[in-house]
Design an enzyme around this catalytic site. Sequence first.
Site, PDB file in Angstrom:
ATOM      1  N   TYR A  63      -1.784 -14.196 -70.368  1.00  0.00           N
ATOM      2  CA  TYR A  63      -2.118 -13.330 -70.872  1.00  0.00           C
ATOM      3  C   TYR A  63      -2.981 -12.423 -70.276  1.00  0.00           C
ATOM      4  O   TYR A  63      -3.196 -11.505 -69.555  1.00  0.00           O
ATOM      5  CB  TYR A  63      -2.316 -13.489 -72.211  1.00  0.00           C
ATOM      6  CG  TYR A  63      -3.616 -12.597 -72.725  1.00  0.00           C
ATOM      7  CD1 TYR A  63      -2.789 -11.039 -73.390  1.00  0.00           C
ATOM      8  CD2 TYR A  63      -5.380 -13.066 -72.539  1.00  0.00           C
ATOM      9  CE1 TYR A  63      -3.624 -10.660 -74.147  1.00  0.00           C
ATOM     10  CE2 TYR A  63      -5.844 -11.012 -73.140  1.00  0.00           C
ATOM     11  CZ  TYR A  63      -4.643 -10.427 -74.115  1.00  0.00           C
ATOM     12  OH  TYR A  63      -5.766  -8.984 -74.749  1.00  0.00           O
ATOM     13  N   SER A 102      -8.767  -5.769 -71.539  1.00  0.00           N
ATOM     14  CA  SER A 102     -10.034  -7.045 -72.447  1.00  0.00           C
ATOM     15  C   SER A 102     -10.331  -7.657 -71.325  1.00  0.00           C
ATOM     16  O   SER A 102     -10.646  -7.300 -70.100  1.00  0.00           O
ATOM     17  CB  SER A 102      -8.822  -8.114 -72.706  1.00  0.00           C
ATOM     18  OG  SER A 102      -8.593  -8.871 -72.614  1.00  0.00           O
TER      19      SER A 102
END
Length: 253
Positions: free
Chosen positions: A163, A150
Amino acid sequence: MVDRPTQRETPLADATAVVTGASSGIGAATARVLAADGADVVVAARRTDRLENLATEIEAESDATAHVVPTDVTDPEAVAALAAETEDTFGGIDVVVANAGVGIASPVAEMSDETYERMRGVNVDGMFYTARETIPALVESRGNLVFVGSMAGQHPRPANPVYAATKWWTRGFAASLQASLGDDGVAVTCVNPTEVRTEFGSESGTPAADAHDPESVTEPIEVADAISFAVRQRSRNSVTSLDLYRRDKLTHF
């Protein structure tokens, strides 16, 4: 129907690919694209009914065989069984896409142990187990191991530091695995997208992509095409990192 190469253009012919988190979003799109590129695919996730529907659709759309192996990537025994069943069924593994991931937005000071352990379990332990159990087969095939990372693995994510930390871990793990497996001919890639129109974030109530204009969110097929590009590279080359950012994403930095 995925608009992909014709039968005469199958760069992954005779290959076997494993895709985790394949029941929706990036994983499902990736399984379709790799099958269209000629690979037999093993689709793994927890939602068996969705995997079975996907496998049926893949076999109707391509000449590939799609094999369903229900798998919880946080369970090391389940991941070991996934690798073993793939090798027993197809004789080896050429491509692994470690895609399973979860994002639950919560301030650190308010985050429960359950939420923390869930993100760590899927995003860190799941990546590790998937790599550990498939590396021997990938060394044998001189194959490709792809992690779906990501943008949050390279830039701050104020709304969800935990996260982000799991994706920083993924990026570091992938780069170091390439260093350790390069002499064995294995290519290791980390593909890092920005927001993608998937179910990601639904654990927090609303998928993240729902908050964005439809034209400003990457579609799963675009990430799948990036993954396909990476695994089509011929030895001894590898795409070690591929950042798939929207063109306007860095403007606020």
